[in-house]
Design an enzyme around this catalytic site. Structure first.
Site, PDB file in Angstrom:
ATOM      1  N   LYS A   1       0.826  -1.203   0.000  1.00 28.06           N
ATOM      2  CA  LYS A   1       0.000   0.000   0.000  1.00 28.06           C
ATOM      3  C   LYS A   1       0.872   1.271   0.000  1.00 28.06           C
ATOM      4  O   LYS A   1       2.098   1.173  -0.050  1.00 28.06           O
ATOM      5  CB  LYS A   1      -0.968  -0.044   1.189  1.00 28.06           C
TER       6      LYS A   1
HETATM    7  C1  PLP Z   1      -5.509  -4.127   0.730  1.00 24.13           C
HETATM    8  C2  PLP Z   1      -6.986  -3.962   0.726  1.00 24.13           C
HETATM    9  C3  PLP Z   1      -7.795  -4.315   1.812  1.00 24.13           C
HETATM   10  C4  PLP Z   1      -7.293  -5.084   2.980  1.00 24.13           C
HETATM   11  O1  PLP Z   1      -6.238  -4.516   3.632  1.00 24.13           O
HETATM   12  P1  PLP Z   1      -5.442  -5.400   4.717  1.00 24.13           P
HETATM   13  O2  PLP Z   1      -4.687  -4.364   5.502  1.00 24.13           O
HETATM   14  O3  PLP Z   1      -4.562  -6.331   3.948  1.00 24.13           O
HETATM   15  O4  PLP Z   1      -6.462  -6.108   5.531  1.00 24.13           O
HETATM   16  C5  PLP Z   1      -9.128  -4.003   1.787  1.00 24.13           C
HETATM   17  N1  PLP Z   1      -9.673  -3.411   0.712  1.00 24.13           N
HETATM   18  C6  PLP Z   1      -8.954  -3.083  -0.356  1.00 24.13           C
HETATM   19  C7  PLP Z   1      -9.628  -2.402  -1.506  1.00 24.13           C
HETATM   20  C8  PLP Z   1      -7.584  -3.365  -0.407  1.00 24.13           C
HETATM   21  O5  PLP Z   1      -6.869  -3.073  -1.502  1.00 24.13           O
END
Ligand code: PLP
Length: 386
Positions: A188
């Site tokens: 991210k």
């Molecule tokens: C990465 C992601 C999540 C989940 O995030 P985590 O921290 O891995 O639980 C949820 N929604 C979207 C759209 C994502 O890209």
């Protein structure tokens, strides 16, 4: 020419300050949730720039979404409206609570949830809208908040892609939904390895989420009767979860957060280079943020145009052969066996998401890419499509 090393689709950007802070945590004797998790929450609230906002650090965005929906009282019989064009985490949390998911199609220009489709999907069972700021471009939150007000619905934002996205110059997380949840997963826009942040201006929601984040423990009941709470005392008021963020992870977050603006600038610079280099190719380029607003550029998603010489799968294979990793965001939820079978979904119900899916490719875009890496991607894409 010697073969170049494989360029992965994504890599984290961890600096010496992050490493030193993790080492400091490891040596401190306090490796689970403690002073650094608290500092990280405070720093995040300062970043959002709103003293009314409470930040609750959790071990994933999935956990944060689950806590937010639990705190608004979502349960069996309720429905939540969200986009089919997302990662399963967005929707699975609804099922954790026994409620049902109403998937809707997207706006083909932005690949964000279609506002008109939200309104059309509302039933007497609808409890909440769960929008996603796809790729880091803000959803039209003003329209969503307006629908929610008119129909008495709650709004929880999946802001996993949206740091530091803005809408009308306000950061996502500060726009007045019930809660927004950011992700610090490894790929991210900033990372704690695994982690997330639930942000809300609703003190009741914050209180419930804090209790449910750690086993349903509360010290408040005791507080009411005596001035001094012994440090060992707590009460269990609900069967809570184990969703706390460790200080090891928070140590990374403290320094990543300081770099979030610079990260965004580098991502935007790469996106601009791609936009310029691909302008004459048979590609639909990603939508831009409105003038004056910030796109977080978590993802750089292109769509192959109708007149492209190759299809999406051949394109990804060609990139791979050039030593470059690509991805697809997302295989829409309506195609996955679980969602398809539970709700009897077909591609015909989601024509825009389906068409986008068949043509989309996410190209590598991350701050650890050198200018040379960026040019490698440009050259490979051009040689496949020009
Ligand atoms: C990465 C992601 C999540 C989940 O995030 P985590 O921290 O891995 O639980 C949820 N929604 C979207 C759209 C994502 O890209």
């Amino acid at each position: 020419m010697t073969a170049q090393p494989f360029l992965p689709f994504a890599l984290p950007d961890i600096g010496d300050d992050e490493i030193a802070e993790v080492v400091d945590t490891l040596k401190s004797g306090w490796i689970t949730t403690g002073p650094k998790a608290k500092r990280f929450e405070q720093a995040f609230a300062e970043f959002l720039g709103d003293p009314q906002i409470e930040c609750i650090a959790v071990n994933s965005a999935t956990a944060g979404l689950h806590l937010a929906l639990e705190a608004i009282g979502l349960g069996p019989g309720d429905e939540v409206i969200t986009t089919t064009h997302t990662f399963t985490a967005t929707a699975e949390v609804v099922r954790y609570l026994g409620a049902d998911v109403k998937l809707v199609d997207i706006d083909p220009a932005t690949l964000n949830i279609d506002i008109a489709a939200i309104e059309a999907a509302i039933t007497p069972r609808t409890k909440a809208i769960l929008p996603v700021h796809y790729a880091g471009l803000a959803v039209d939150m003003l329209a969503i908040l307006d629908i929610a007000r008119r129909h008495g619905l709650r709004v929880v934002e999946d802001a996993a892609h949206a740091l530091p996205t803005t809408l009308e110059k306000e950061l996502i997380g500060t726009l007045g939904s019930d809660a927004a949840v950011f992700s610090f997963y490894a790929n991210k826009t900033m990372t704690t390895g695994e982690g997330g942040m639930l942000v809300t201006r609703n003190p009741e929601l914050a209180k419930r989420a804090r209790i449910m984040r750690l086993h349903g423990m509360s010290r408040d009941a005791f507080d009411r009767f005596t001035a001094k709470v012994p440090s060992w005392y707590y009460e269990i008021v609900a069967p809570g979860f184990k969703y706390n963020l460790t200080d090891i992870a928070a140590a990374l977050g403290l320094h990543q957060l300081k770099r979030v603006r610079a990260f965004q600038q580098r991502r935007e610079q790469i996106a601009e280079r791609f936009n310029e280099a691909f302008a004459d190719l048979p590609l639909i380029l990603p939508p831009q943020a409105p003038e004056g607003d910030t796109h977080a550029w978590h993802l750089y998603v292109v769509r192959l145009a109708d007149d492209a010489p190759i299809d999406r799968d051949a394109f990804i294979e060609g990139m791979f052969a050039a030593g470059i990793g690509c991805s697809v965001h997302y295989v829409p939820l309506h195609l996955h066996p679980y969602w398809r079978d539970r709700y009897g979904l077909t591609p015909e119900q989601f024509p825009r998401s389906q068409k986008a899916y068949e043509r989309t490719v996410s190209l590598p875009l991350y701050t650890a890419m050198s200018d040379g890496d960026v040019e490698r991607v440009v050259t490979a894409v051009r040689s496949l499509l020009a």
